[in-house]
Design a protein around this motif. Sequence first.
Motif, mmCIF file in Angstrom:
data_model
loop_
_atom_site.group_PDB
_atom_site.id
_atom_site.type_symbol
_atom_site.label_atom_id
_atom_site.label_comp_id
_atom_site.label_asym_id
_atom_site.label_seq_id
_atom_site.Cartn_x
_atom_site.Cartn_y
_atom_site.Cartn_z
ATOM 1 N N ALA A 48 0.796 -1.233 0.000
ATOM 2 C CA ALA A 48 0.000 0.000 0.000
ATOM 3 C C ALA A 48 0.828 1.282 0.000
ATOM 4 C CB ALA A 48 -0.977 0.007 1.175
ATOM 5 N N ARG A 49 2.098 1.184 -0.342
ATOM 6 C CA ARG A 49 2.956 2.367 -0.412
ATOM 7 C C ARG A 49 3.667 2.391 -1.753
ATOM 8 N NH1 ARG A 49 4.289 4.450 4.585
ATOM 9 N NH2 ARG A 49 4.968 6.264 3.390
ATOM 10 N N ASN A 50 3.958 3.578 -2.247
ATOM 11 C CA ASN A 50 4.656 3.727 -3.511
ATOM 12 C C ASN A 50 6.085 3.202 -3.404
ATOM 13 O OD1 ASN A 50 2.619 5.048 -5.124
ATOM 14 N ND2 ASN A 50 2.881 6.826 -3.795
ATOM 15 N N LEU A 51 6.498 2.507 -4.430
ATOM 16 C CA LEU A 51 7.808 1.872 -4.469
ATOM 17 C C LEU A 51 8.561 2.368 -5.695
ATOM 18 C CD1 LEU A 51 9.730 -0.442 -3.432
ATOM 19 C CD2 LEU A 51 8.484 -1.945 -5.003
ATOM 20 N N PHE A 52 9.848 2.643 -5.541
ATOM 21 C CA PHE A 52 10.666 3.178 -6.628
ATOM 22 C C PHE A 52 11.966 2.387 -6.712
ATOM 23 C CE2 PHE A 52 8.211 6.389 -4.403
ATOM 24 C CZ PHE A 52 7.481 6.990 -5.414
#
Length: 266
Positions: A253-257
């Motif tokens: 549920a969190r943005n990943l880069f």
Amino acid sequence: MPEGHTIHRFARLHREAFAGHEVAASSPQGRFAEGAALIDGRVFEGTDAWGKHLFHRYSGDVLVHVHLGLYGKFAQGPLPAPEPRGALRMRIEGNGEYLDLRGATRCEVVTPEEKKEITAGLGPDPLRPRTDPTPARERIGRSRVAIGALLMDQSVLAGIGNVYRAEILYRHGVNPYVLGRDLEPAVFDDMWADLTKLMQAGVRAGRIVTTEREDRVRRSGRATRADSFYVYRRTGEPCRRCDTPIAHAVMVARNLFWCPHCQPAL
């Protein structure tokens, strides 16, 4: 959400401002009225931080536990304090300073036993002195969960948030989808040592900077905001080392880069 370096920095600032002094406590909003009445007039004895959890210790073995969550904020300054406005959960005044807390997920009085229960559920914190990372290394080494998810699990490693997750994986060339059991123990040890260094720098500076000077546009002086990260929030921008566009996905549920070239899949 504030990451571990921010909480440890608050612990230091609050200790420096109030430790050894009697404080007045109030809850203008009213949600912490009973807790404020309990600590009002007590001596602020010290602080403790573990991951994203902060504890204030008062005379008589009284503890206040704070977890800022997504929206919690502290404001600190010299007395006189400004007129209370809005949802001001807790105000502390003493030794010529005030401290305001708003929006925290948790602000509660706890016993020493309850504190032990809270911290027992947390993994090793790279910022705590003489912390043994072995429990985290062993848990990761047994796990079929992706390392990008494990790093966000506070019961595995305490204090790591979205920025440190993305940046530490990049710095060590680890693809976020690698399973924990496939991560070499020596790589974890290198990541732990690097996290300790980066987070200690974050406590001192009050901000996260993970890039090396040679990878910044401006190679001298203080890192600019645009130069502070390798991959975090840089979707589609060229990797600082190989020019490959930075990739983006959502994990836990969190943005990943990450960089598909510098962090190749196994």
